[in-house]
Structures are given as C-alpha cells and as structure tokens.
Design an enzyme around this catalytic site. Structure first.
Site, PDB file in Angstrom:
ATOM      1  N   ASP A 104       0.880  -1.175   0.000  1.00  0.00           N
ATOM      2  CA  ASP A 104       0.000   0.000   0.000  1.00  0.00           C
ATOM      3  C   ASP A 104       0.911   1.215   0.000  1.00  0.00           C
ATOM      4  O   ASP A 104       2.142   1.082   0.084  1.00  0.00           O
ATOM      5  CB  ASP A 104      -0.930   0.011   1.232  1.00  0.00           C
ATOM      6  CG  ASP A 104      -2.247   0.740   0.951  1.00  0.00           C
ATOM      7  OD1 ASP A 104      -2.194   1.895   0.491  1.00  0.00           O
ATOM      8  OD2 ASP A 104      -3.315   0.155   1.171  1.00  0.00           O
ATOM      9  N   HIS A 142      -3.530   2.851  -4.719  1.00  0.00           N
ATOM     10  CA  HIS A 142      -2.788   2.625  -3.468  1.00  0.00           C
ATOM     11  C   HIS A 142      -1.370   2.148  -3.766  1.00  0.00           C
ATOM     12  O   HIS A 142      -0.863   1.248  -3.094  1.00  0.00           O
ATOM     13  CB  HIS A 142      -3.513   1.593  -2.594  1.00  0.00           C
ATOM     14  CG  HIS A 142      -4.718   2.145  -1.890  1.00  0.00           C
ATOM     15  ND1 HIS A 142      -4.633   2.964  -0.797  1.00  0.00           N
ATOM     16  CD2 HIS A 142      -6.040   2.003  -2.141  1.00  0.00           C
ATOM     17  CE1 HIS A 142      -5.856   3.302  -0.392  1.00  0.00           C
ATOM     18  NE2 HIS A 142      -6.720   2.739  -1.195  1.00  0.00           N
ATOM     19  N   GLU A 193     -10.306   2.110  -4.682  1.00  0.00           N
ATOM     20  CA  GLU A 193      -9.979   3.530  -4.553  1.00  0.00           C
ATOM     21  C   GLU A 193      -8.921   4.046  -5.516  1.00  0.00           C
ATOM     22  O   GLU A 193      -8.151   4.932  -5.156  1.00  0.00           O
ATOM     23  CB  GLU A 193      -9.566   3.835  -3.098  1.00  0.00           C
ATOM     24  CG  GLU A 193     -10.665   3.549  -2.098  1.00  0.00           C
ATOM     25  CD  GLU A 193     -10.299   3.939  -0.680  1.00  0.00           C
ATOM     26  OE1 GLU A 193     -11.058   4.708  -0.090  1.00  0.00           O
ATOM     27  OE2 GLU A 193      -9.265   3.462  -0.164  1.00  0.00           O
TER      28      GLU A 193
HETATM   29  C1  ACM Z   1     -10.678  -0.191   1.499  1.00  0.00           C
HETATM   30  O1  ACM Z   1     -11.049   0.039   2.669  1.00  0.00           O
HETATM   31  N1  ACM Z   1     -10.188   0.810   0.767  1.00  0.00           N
HETATM   32  C2  ACM Z   1     -10.782  -1.502   0.908  1.00  0.00           C
END
Ligand code: ACM
Ligand code: ZN
Length: 685
Positions: free
Chosen positions: A191, A268, A324
């Site tokens: 991440d 991410h 996201e």
């Molecule tokens: C997440 O909480 N962005 C999977």
C-alpha cells in the site's frame, strides 16, 4: 442455511462459571466462542485426567496435528496404556457436519471426537482448549455437541503496510484466529505506506519503498509521505524475507489457516511509483497513486510480482486490491489514452477493468483465482473473481446476483479501525464508533438475496487498517474482542443473544489476557454518548425549523425535524441524528408563539480525521416577528481544531428571560477547506 438446529443458550442448564484457576468450577460448551452449532447438556461431569491422552479409533491423525496437540496447553499425548481421555474417529462418511465440523461427546468416561477431516478434529481441540481455559478447569460438563461452520470463509485482515508488524506478531494472531475457528489470514502486503515483500526483479521495492523516516503513519503523513533508503538513520518499516513468508504460511497451514497475499493495483501504489516512477502516468515520483495501465512496463512489473507471490504463497486466492484508484492521471496520460483507443475503451472505469481482467487472466493461467475489493466490478470482471464487499453490502449483493463468490466485510460493521468505545477514552482512531454490539449485530444474509445464489456468499472478514495503529498491543486492542463477533458470525448459526455473547466475550477476554494478548477492556466499556441515550426535552421540541443555508443532502439526519426532534446524536456522525453541512449554519426555530427563553444551545461534533470541525463561533439571536433579530448569546470555540479524538461540545448560553417566538442559530465554519459542521439538536429552554 436451512439446517435444523438446536441451540441451548445461557438460560438452559448452565451451571458453570469459568473462573480461571478455580478447580471446582465446571466448564460448559455453552460458554465458548464461537457459539457451538448445537449441543445438549447432560447432568454429569467429566474430570479431565492430569495426563490428557488420545487414541484414534478410525482413520488417521497426521504427525503435524499430533505435534500441535502435544505442544498445546493441554499437552495431549498418544495413549500408551489404559483408556484415552480423547478418542478420535476420522471418517468421511459421517453426515450432518461439513469438512470443518465435528461431533463431540463429553461423557463421564471420556471424550469422543468424530470428524470428516482433521480440520474438524482440530476445531474440536480448539473448543477443548478454550473450554478448559488452557487446562486450568478440569471438570467438564458432559454434553453432546455438533459443531459445524455456517460459512466456509472466516477471515481476518492485517494491514502491514501502514505499520509493519513482525512475523511473531502475525503468528500470535494466527493462534488467536485458530481459537476463533477462523481460517483465512488476509495479508495486505502493499500500500502507499510501504511495500513488504521482496521481488527479485525489483529490488528497490524493499531497499526503498519499504522504509520511511518517521515511525508513525501520522508523522509520516504530516512530513509529506516520503520514503527513504533502508540504511537511512532511523529508517522505519521493513519487509518479510521470502523464507519468513513461507514459514508464516506453514505456521498458518498447521492451524488450518490459509494466508491470502494482497498486492494492490492499480491504486494505493504510491510506494511502488516512488521507487519505479516509470510505471506511473507522469513518469515522476510522488506524483501519482495509480499504475499507468497504458504502459506495457506496468504489466511486466505486475506479472513479475505475481510470479514471485505465487511462488511463495500456495493460496488459490491472490488478492489484487482494486480499491480507490483515483484514475485522474489516466484521463490525460497519452499512454492511457492510446490504450483506450486501441482497446475501444470509453472511460477510465473501463481502463481499470482492462487492467483487472488482464491480470485476472494472468493469475488464472497460473491456476489461481483473484479476489478484489468491490470496485473490481466496475466495467465488468470475469465470473471466477471473488469480490470483497467493503463499501457497504450493495456491491457484494450485486456480485452474488451475477454469480460471483463474495466475502462480506462492510465498513460499518467489519472495519475495526473505528473506535469501539467512547472515543475520548480510546486511542486516536480514524473516526467513527463501532462497538462490539454493533459488530455482533451484523447479519450477512440479507432478505433480498436470492436463495439459489446465497451459496456464493462465502463468509465474512474483520479488517483492521492500521494508519492510526502503531503498536502491536494497540492492534490487539482493536481486534479483540470485536474479532470474536466476526468469528461467531462466520461460524455459528444466525440466532443472536448479545447478552450471552457479551458474557462469553468477557470470559474469553480473560483467557486472551492470560495468554498475553491485549484486548480492549470490555468490563469497563463506557458505551454510546450518554446524552444520546435519553430524549432531551426543551421548548423547541417539535417546532418547525427554517434554513437560510441548507444542510447537506448527504447528512440530513432525519431532515427538517432533526434539530428539534428531542434526540441527541451518538459518537457516529452518520447515525441519523446529526445533521451535516459544508457551509455555515443559519437556521431559525419557530416556537409557534412567544415564549420566555432562558437558555439557547446546540452541540457540535469534532472529528478531525473525518474533517468535521467545531464552529469558530455560534451566535444565537431572537425575534418576535421573524424579521428583526437581536443577538442574545455568542459562544466561541476553545478547542484545538486538530485535536485528534472525536468529541462533542455544547455551544450553550443562558439568556435572561427574553421573550421571543423565533430563535436563530448562526454557526461559522472552521476555515479548513472542505471541513464539515455537524450539529444534532437546537436546545431552547
Ligand atoms: C478499502 O477500505 N479501501 C478496501
Ligand atoms: Zn497512464
């Protein structure tokens, strides 16, 4: 789901009290977590002998399981002579339980455990370890038990990117998961805050993208989210060697737990793009958060990474993230635009889908399946993909309806990064309020799920994002006892009795503490904001409110009556009692007739992580005709706008017997761009 069940809850024949160390107490299967599927208590007691021995009447037990039993707190050894305390029978032709289930008879003469597979036998032993409080309680209430999981997937998620955790920490949590009969460890290995697995072809991932100058995620964010070389003085972070990861996988598999690695794509991915900026749209570090799907180099990278991940992790599932992605840079990137033109893709959602589908094909060609967050549904995904539904349950339900397997982990119930008690008493968290009772209340099967498709609902998972969770003990505090609730939702039949679950959670918390875990102290729970638990009476209750500045449609509370419904909000700004606005507040209550007023006030919420700030100032004024207003009170903010915890503040002031029909409240927003105001009740007395 239609299984015939017999559940005897606490009210029925439970004469036990689990008091650690009390040798005369009697342990009952009614006391364990997750609650066993069905049991019948017998009016007899079995006294566990000092040496707990076993024999196998049918089938075999592997040496791995035998070693596990020996190393456990009951030190279970094969019988040498005489009768065994535990008799196992492993037989695939038994009925009534799944491959993970077991039948256990506790009789005055001993315990028999029958299971289809060793996994079932393993879970029976987990029940015994918990039942006996690691061998401290030797007197067992006789019972016939049939215990089999409701769902095949029962998971816990570990965000080792935001804060790196040791292998020992993960092994310790695997032990807890086994006790809770959970069978999937979701390892969020990559991440924006750090990459945690070596990839031979891309050494900068662990030389650079795994390290940062600041230890805590908050300090790192405040310093601008820059990475550093691994030998930078004071560098914080780390990564697991492949040997360590293999060891972890082996440790977990001995406990019937699968480790599912997650490699985030396309979003991410700031840490990768800082180390290898050529994989981003801009080609520059610290500019983009998403991979560039227009560049072949991106796919070369991702495929190489997947090759090495597959080599380390035997899991049939590889989690590819998918959540996201901002996709902003894709809109103007020449490579992305060229790809879209060549592939006939009309928008950036389609481009994300192109990347996900291409990677899915690659992963499938290696005999593995993908899991992705529910965003992978955007633009379509192949039927073999399993969806992890986190943005509520709608995505999951849609996926189930279209034949995808789904793991439910909706944020409002399953995200353990929210505070579990009154936030002012808890460590700083990302915001929100998700107490044990709320988590326990989650029911994964919803009425509008088609019954012939519900088998696609594989199970549930507890997620702990660790932005605010630096210390291991803090992580345990966030997981437990709430993970007990997720475990029980995943394993036990859907009937719920929170009081009984709470009682069992207190006992299991004691055992966890005895074992060296740091669960939240459930005994001293403060609970929901006390003011929200009782109605508030005041002269404005039921009065009409007019708004010179409208409230946000996103957070209306219950609409026009929110501020005069006599209900104060709780710790959650989205509990339907708080009203939010991105503007100042300017509203007026019409009391219907002139009244004497001695007090005006309203509570506001502060939740810095959620961009909710207290007003700079609140001015109250009164009027007899609704046109000419006279200010009667002004209350200013005395709280640091960056105070890290959620609090509420009553902006209230006495006014001296003013007579008025109209009372106006004007609150000035904190100047932080994008900040919200939330208020719950306009109190007039
Ligand atoms: C997440 O909480 N962005 C999977
Ligand atoms: Zn691009």
């Amino acid at each position: 789901m239609n299984r015939l069940i017999t559940v005897f809850l606490s009210s029925i024949f439970i004469c036990s009290t689990l008091v650690a160390g009390a040798s005369d107490s009697v342990a009952s299967v009614a006391d364990i977590i997750p609650r066993v599927t069905s049991f019948t208590i017998k009016d007899k007691v079995y006294e566990l002998p000092e040496a707990v021995t076993f024999k196998v009447k049918r089938g075999n037990l592997s040496s791995v399981f035998q070693e596990y039993m020996y190393a456990s707190s009951l030190h279970i050894t094969p019988v040498v002579k005489g009768t065994a305390a535990i008799t196992f029978a492993i037989s695939s032709d038994m009925t009534g339980v799944s491959t993970e289930g077991y039948i256990m008879d506790i009789t005055p003469k001993g315990i028999t455990i029958t299971a289809k597979t060793e996994t079932g036998a393993f879970y029976a032993v987990q029940s015994l370890l918990q039942l006996t409080h690691d061998g401290e309680v030797r007197r067992l209430q006789c019972a016939e038990v049939k215990d089999t999981p409701r769902f095949s997937y029962r998971g816990m998620h570990f965000d080792v990117s935001r804060h790196f955790r040791s292998v020992d920490f993960l092994k310790k949590q695997i032990d807890a998961m086994a006790q809770l009969k959970m069978n999937n460890m979701h390892l969020h290995l990559t991440d924006g805050a750090g990459w945690r697995m070596p990839v031979d072809a891309y050494p900068r991932l662990t030389q650079f993208a795994a390290w940062r100058p600041q230890r805590t995620w908050q300090d790192w964010r405040n310093a601008g989210t820059f990475y550093c070389e691994s030998d930078f003085p004071g560098a914080s972070g780390g990564f697991y060697s492949k040997d360590e990861l293999r060891e972890l996988v082996d440790y977990a598999s001995r406990r019937h737990i699968r480790v599912i690695p997650e490699i985030e794509m396309p979003g991410h991915s700031e840490e990768v793009l800082a180390a290898y900026p050529e994989l981003s749209c801009s080609g520059q570090p610290y500019k983009n958060s998403d991979f560039c799907p227009g560049k072949e180099a991106t796919f070369a990278f991702l495929e190489k990474v997947i090759d090495e991940v597959i080599d380390v992790f035997p899991s049939e599932y590889i989690h590819i993230g998918g959540d996201e992605a901002s996709k902003d840079a894709w809109k103007t990137c020449p490579d992305c635009q060229r790809r879209m033109k060549e592939e006939g893709i009309v928008d950036v959602d389609g481009l994300q889908s192109y990347l996900i589908k291409r990677m899915e094909k690659y992963i499938n060609s290696h005999g593995r399946q993908i899991i992705g967050w529910d965003e992978i549904l955007q633009g379509g995904v192949a039927p073999g993909a399993t969806v992890m539904s986190w943005r509520g349950t709608e995505g999951g339900k849609k996926a189930i309806a279209s034949g995808h397997d789904v793991i439910m982990t909706p944020g409002t119930y399953c995200y353990l990064d929210y505070s579990q008690d009154a936030p002012f008493r808890e460590p700083v968290s990302i915001g929100g309020y998700t107490p044990l009772k709320k988590v326990y209340g989650y029911e994964p099967v919803e009425a509008d799920m088609e019954s012939d498709k519900v088998s696609h609902l594989l199970g549930v998972q507890a997620n702990l994002w660790s932005e605010y969770v630096t210390e291991d003990s803090h992580a345990e505090h966030m997981y437990y006892p709430r993970a007990y609730a997720i475990a029980e939702i995943g394993w036990s039949t859907p009937e719920k009795d929170y009081e009984d679950f709470h009682r069992r959670s207190l006992a299991f918390n004691d055992l966890m503490q005895q074992r060296g875990y740091a669960p939240f102290d459930l005994k001293s729970e403060y609970g929901e904001r006390h003011e929200s638990l009782v109605p508030v009476t005041h002269k404005g209750v039921g009065a009409a409110v007019s708004y010179a500045l409208p409230y946000s449609e996103k957070y209306p509370g219950v609409g026009l009556s929110t501020l005069t419904d006599g209900k104060r909000g709780g710790w959650n700004n989205n509990d339907g009692r708080w009203q939010g606005t991105l503007t100042d507040v300017d509203c007026t209550v019409d009391l219907g007739q002139e009244k004497e007023i001695n007090y005006v006030g309203a509570a506001y919420m502060h939740s810095e992580g959620a961009w909710i700030h207290l007003p700079e100032e609140v001015v109250f004024s009164t009027s007899v005709n609704g046109v000419d207003f006279t200010p009667v009170a002004t209350v200013s903010c005395d709280i640091d706008p960056m105070y890290p915890k959620i609090i509420t503040k009553e902006y209230g002031a006495p006014v001296d017997g003013v007579r008025a029909r109209y009372v106006r409240m004007q609150a000035t927003k904190n100047p932080r761009p994008g900040s919200w105001l939330f208020t719950d009740e306009f109190i007039i007395n």
